[in-house]
Design a protein around this motif. Structure first.
Motif, PDB file in Angstrom:
ATOM      1  N   LYS A  95       7.486   5.667   2.036  1.00  0.00           N
ATOM      2  CA  LYS A  95       7.825   6.855   1.674  1.00  0.00           C
ATOM      3  C   LYS A  95       7.662   7.194   0.258  1.00  0.00           C
ATOM      4  O   LYS A  95       6.748   6.598  -0.589  1.00  0.00           O
ATOM      5  CB  LYS A  95       9.336   7.436   2.016  1.00  0.00           C
ATOM      6  CG  LYS A  95       9.146   7.410   3.784  1.00  0.00           C
ATOM      7  CD  LYS A  95      10.197   8.488   4.072  1.00  0.00           C
ATOM      8  CE  LYS A  95      11.637   8.141   3.888  1.00  0.00           C
ATOM      9  NZ  LYS A  95      12.581   8.999   4.871  1.00  0.00           N
ATOM     10  N   ASP A  96       8.782   7.650  -0.705  1.00  0.00           N
ATOM     11  CA  ASP A  96       8.516   8.042  -1.900  1.00  0.00           C
ATOM     12  C   ASP A  96       9.095   6.958  -2.931  1.00  0.00           C
ATOM     13  O   ASP A  96       8.958   6.886  -4.185  1.00  0.00           O
ATOM     14  CB  ASP A  96       9.225   9.192  -2.557  1.00  0.00           C
ATOM     15  CG  ASP A  96       8.810  10.401  -1.626  1.00  0.00           C
ATOM     16  OD1 ASP A  96       7.745  10.374  -1.452  1.00  0.00           O
ATOM     17  OD2 ASP A  96       9.542  11.318  -1.534  1.00  0.00           O
ATOM     18  N   TRP A 143       0.627  -1.283   0.234  1.00  0.00           N
ATOM     19  CA  TRP A 143      -0.083   0.009   0.058  1.00  0.00           C
ATOM     20  C   TRP A 143       0.760   1.206   0.124  1.00  0.00           C
ATOM     21  O   TRP A 143       2.035   1.119   0.679  1.00  0.00           O
ATOM     22  CB  TRP A 143      -0.806   0.166   1.080  1.00  0.00           C
ATOM     23  CG  TRP A 143      -2.026  -1.090   1.193  1.00  0.00           C
ATOM     24  CD1 TRP A 143      -1.887  -2.452   1.715  1.00  0.00           C
ATOM     25  CD2 TRP A 143      -3.411  -0.898   0.786  1.00  0.00           C
ATOM     26  NE1 TRP A 143      -3.145  -2.951   1.604  1.00  0.00           N
ATOM     27  CE2 TRP A 143      -4.075  -1.953   1.136  1.00  0.00           C
ATOM     28  CE3 TRP A 143      -4.120   0.270   0.349  1.00  0.00           C
ATOM     29  CZ2 TRP A 143      -5.507  -2.105   0.745  1.00  0.00           C
ATOM     30  CZ3 TRP A 143      -5.447   0.131  -0.148  1.00  0.00           C
ATOM     31  CH2 TRP A 143      -5.891  -1.197   0.191  1.00  0.00           C
ATOM     32  N   SER A 144       0.194   2.218  -0.772  1.00  0.00           N
ATOM     33  CA  SER A 144       1.054   3.578  -0.512  1.00  0.00           C
ATOM     34  C   SER A 144       0.617   4.021   0.966  1.00  0.00           C
ATOM     35  O   SER A 144      -0.143   3.779   1.617  1.00  0.00           O
ATOM     36  CB  SER A 144       0.322   4.681  -1.539  1.00  0.00           C
ATOM     37  OG  SER A 144      -0.902   4.731  -1.077  1.00  0.00           O
ATOM     38  N   PRO A 145       1.614   5.074   1.490  1.00  0.00           N
ATOM     39  CA  PRO A 145       1.614   5.451   2.747  1.00  0.00           C
ATOM     40  C   PRO A 145      -0.040   6.013   3.249  1.00  0.00           C
ATOM     41  O   PRO A 145      -0.335   5.947   4.489  1.00  0.00           O
ATOM     42  CB  PRO A 145       2.504   6.633   2.962  1.00  0.00           C
ATOM     43  CG  PRO A 145       3.632   6.452   1.858  1.00  0.00           C
ATOM     44  CD  PRO A 145       2.879   5.646   0.804  1.00  0.00           C
ATOM     45  N   ASP A 146      -0.511   6.731   2.349  1.00  0.00           N
ATOM     46  CA  ASP A 146      -2.088   7.319   2.563  1.00  0.00           C
ATOM     47  C   ASP A 146      -3.051   6.418   2.288  1.00  0.00           C
ATOM     48  O   ASP A 146      -4.128   6.605   2.164  1.00  0.00           O
ATOM     49  CB  ASP A 146      -2.300   8.631   1.448  1.00  0.00           C
ATOM     50  CG  ASP A 146      -2.276   8.484   0.036  1.00  0.00           C
ATOM     51  OD1 ASP A 146      -2.015   6.993  -0.384  1.00  0.00           O
ATOM     52  OD2 ASP A 146      -2.511   9.332  -0.430  1.00  0.00           O
ATOM     53  N   SER A 147      -2.762   5.136   1.716  1.00  0.00           N
ATOM     54  CA  SER A 147      -3.603   3.922   1.567  1.00  0.00           C
ATOM     55  C   SER A 147      -4.798   4.203   0.411  1.00  0.00           C
ATOM     56  O   SER A 147      -5.414   3.531   0.031  1.00  0.00           O
ATOM     57  CB  SER A 147      -4.614   3.705   2.753  1.00  0.00           C
ATOM     58  OG  SER A 147      -3.853   3.531   3.951  1.00  0.00           O
ATOM     59  N   SER A 148      -4.421   5.147  -0.591  1.00  0.00           N
ATOM     60  CA  SER A 148      -5.138   5.375  -1.703  1.00  0.00           C
ATOM     61  C   SER A 148      -4.940   4.703  -2.998  1.00  0.00           C
ATOM     62  O   SER A 148      -5.507   4.539  -4.001  1.00  0.00           O
ATOM     63  CB  SER A 148      -5.283   6.961  -1.929  1.00  0.00           C
ATOM     64  OG  SER A 148      -4.085   7.377  -2.486  1.00  0.00           O
ATOM     65  N   GLN A 149      -3.568   3.927  -2.892  1.00  0.00           N
ATOM     66  CA  GLN A 149      -2.933   3.306  -3.933  1.00  0.00           C
ATOM     67  C   GLN A 149      -2.166   2.059  -3.465  1.00  0.00           C
ATOM     68  O   GLN A 149      -1.959   2.021  -2.390  1.00  0.00           O
ATOM     69  CB  GLN A 149      -1.978   4.361  -4.828  1.00  0.00           C
ATOM     70  CG  GLN A 149      -2.605   5.515  -5.558  1.00  0.00           C
ATOM     71  CD  GLN A 149      -1.668   6.445  -6.142  1.00  0.00           C
ATOM     72  OE1 GLN A 149      -0.324   6.406  -5.933  1.00  0.00           O
ATOM     73  NE2 GLN A 149      -2.206   7.048  -7.040  1.00  0.00           N
TER      74      GLN A 149
END
Length: 580
Positions: free
Chosen positions: A263-264, A216-222
């Motif tokens: 992170k990135d 998962w992406s850190p913000d859970s959107s992707q």
């Protein structure tokens, strides 16, 4: 005499076709970790040349995960042992060790308070367990599967939920703690609290091959997914659509078996063991690819090229790598190289890396062109096990039952009806004498006359069957290692009389290398020890114990008189700063 560890160039992950590889992320976002053999490798995500290796499992380690606190790592092995150890000290002190079940551990997950651990795998009596990190007492069961459980994760907010994925093609959902089985399903995306199905990514088919990992992406959107179809895909969770497809290549070794979004950084692991840093703006070309060895390293040498020191290493699978000694930047030669274990390597005066391999060849590869060539390959009658070089284009190849002299990459002379089994050889730097060490515990001398080797009828006694040998850079001494744990140094100008015997190893000595200062040399043995010796004083020595913990040292080389390079079957390379 003292030593300091200067650099660790780590191994790649150990990969297996069709088997997912877990990449663990550090909650602070600085490091990532994975396993190879008995080692857990921790690498800095911004500068992966900075690495740390944990080697305390007696068996092959399969998975390692940071606690959300960042203070501890839990690692599991093929025997079913879980070790929980400190990340803040370089000694990595063991906090707890548990055996939740007997059999291979395949995945580990922590609760966000770092107090509970779930582990799953190939247990004989059960496939999973959830327990308290500090007592090991159970806080729930993981039933509901009929086969090996491959994957586990825990929701990082309360109320806790646990999910597993198994060889029985099912995912299972648990509420807790204590964790109790709720239901099983085969879904892609579901509500983290209720387990309710929300939909599938990419409709009927997310990838053309098996999906081995998601992150998962850190913000859970992707999220990203890694697949055997040799791609990684970046998904928008809200729309269930793929935003980007990263094409990783066309070769079977380009199958993607693991991934991590930290992170990135978007990381994926290929079947080759290469770690790819993905570039969202250029999906067909990674920002960087970390290369190295995933199999044990067997041979090592150092060479200065345009003023910079490079380390060359050859591994069990025939793979040869070159490393910038300062930065750790590394790559492999292009083209088709050795197909089997690289037993010995050395750079000659024409700047060619001379290598011999169990594929029955000796290769001469330009260190400036860095490209294998069929015309620079010499096929041997039998397997070569040792090579050395001298001025005038001379190469001495010691093979099973044969000693072969090569000049300018051509075989010019062969000794084969020997009354001993040759094990190692060395040509005097001046090119006048060839010394061959035998399983008979003797060193046999031959003079190099034109394109022939003439038996001088002279031999010296080692203490046991010879394992390695080398002349000092100035040709003043010949050092010989043997199976009886001794290194013997002979003085060339004094008719090869014994200068000193060097005792200290507790097991067979397998490799040695001379310092450029001609006054010190290093030896490595099956006892996992490295010793740095002083030629003139056998008692003046530096001992580096556990240079590669639980692995014997297979190769040594010097960058300069104060920097020693070591390698071993742990597939890593280390540099040590020595002070005399």
């Amino acid at each position: 005499m003292t030593y300091d560890l200067k650099h660790v160039f780590a191994s790649l992950p150990q990969m297996e076709r069709g088997v997912a590889k877990v990449l663990g992320g550090d909650p602070k976002g600085n490091n990532f970790l994975y396993t190879n053999g008995k080692s857990v490798i921790i690498r800095n995500i911004d500068n992966p040349a900075i690495a740390d290796i944990y080697t305390e499992h007696p068996h092959q380690v399969t998975v390692a995960k940071y606690a959300p606190s960042g203070f501890y790592i839990a690692s599991g092995d093929v025997s079913g042992k879980i070790r929980i150890w400190d990340t803040t000290q370089k000694e990595h002190l063991l906090k707890y060790e548990y055996q939740p079940f007997g059999g291979k551990i395949k995945d580990i997950a922590w609760t966000e308070d770092s107090k509970r651990i779930a582990c799953v795998g190939e247990g004989r009596e059960k496939f999973g367990a959830v327990f308290l990190w500090d007592t090991g007492s159970s806080v729930g069961e993981i039933p509901g599967h009929s086969k090996i459980i491959n994957s586990v994760d825990i929701k990082q907010t309360r109320p806790y939920r646990l999910i597993t994925g198994s060889d029985d093609n099912c995912g299972a959902f648990f509420e807790g703690p204590p964790f109790k089985f709720k239901f099983s399903s085969t879904i892609f995306l579901y509500d983290g609290k209720t387990g309710e199905k929300l939909g599938a990514l990419g409709g009927a088919k997310a990838h053309e091959g098996g999906v081995y990992a998601v992150s998962w992406s850190p913000d859970s959107s992707q999220l990203i997914s890694a697949s055997g179809d040799k791609t990684v895909k970046l998904w928008d969770v809200g729309t269930s659509m793929a935003l980007t497809t990263f094409n990783m290549g066309a070769d079977v070794m380009d199958q993607q078996l693991g991934c991590l979004w930290q992170k990135d950084h978007l990381l994926s692991i290929s079947l080759s063991g290469y770690i790819n840093y993905l570039d969202k703006s250029n999906p067909d070309r990674p920002l960087r690819t970390i290369k190295g060895h995933s199999k044990s390293i067997q041979s090592l040498t150092v060479h200065k090229n345009t003023g910079r020191a490079y380390i060359y290493s050859g591994s069990h699978d025939g793979h040869i790598n070159y490393w910038d000694a300062e930065t750790g930047e590394n790559n492999c030669f292009s083209g088709k190289g050795h197909s089997n274990l690289v037993t010995k390597m050395v750079v000659d005066e024409a700047d060619q890396l001379v290598t011999c391999s169990m594929d029955d060849t000796v290769r001469f590869t330009s260190v400036t062109k860095k490209e294998y060539s069929a015309s620079n390959l010499v096929k041997m009658d039998v397997q070569p096990k040792h090579v050395s070089v001298a001025t005038g284009g001379l190469t001495l190849a010691v093979c099973i039952g044969q000693v072969v002299l090569l000049k300018d990459q051509k075989k010019v002379f062969m000794l084969d009806s020997l009354d001993y089994e040759p094990e190692a050889g060395a040509i005097h730097p001046g090119g006048s004498t060839a010394a061959v060490g035998g399983a008979d515990g003797k060193v046999h001398l031959y003079s190099v006359q034109g394109n022939t080797l003439k038996d001088e009828g002279k031999s010296m006694e080692a203490k046991g069957p010879v394992t390695d040998m080398a002349y000092s850079k100035d040709g003043a001494y010949l050092a010989v290692t043997d199976e009886k744990k001794v290194v013997t140094v002979f003085t060339v100008a004094d008719d090869y009389s014994v200068k000193n015997d060097f005792y200290g190893h507790h097991a067979k000595v397998v490799t040695l290398a001379w310092s450029p200062d001609n006054e010190h040399f290093a030896s490595g043995g099956m006892d996992m020890m490295v010793y740095v010796w002083t030629v003139n004083d056998a008692d003046k020595r530096l001992k580096i114990p556990d240079a590669h913990r639980l692995h014997h040292v297979s190769g040594l080389a010097w960058i300069d008189e104060h920097t020693l390079v070591t390698t071993s079957h742990d597939a890593s390379i280390k540099q040590w700063t020595l002070k005399f």
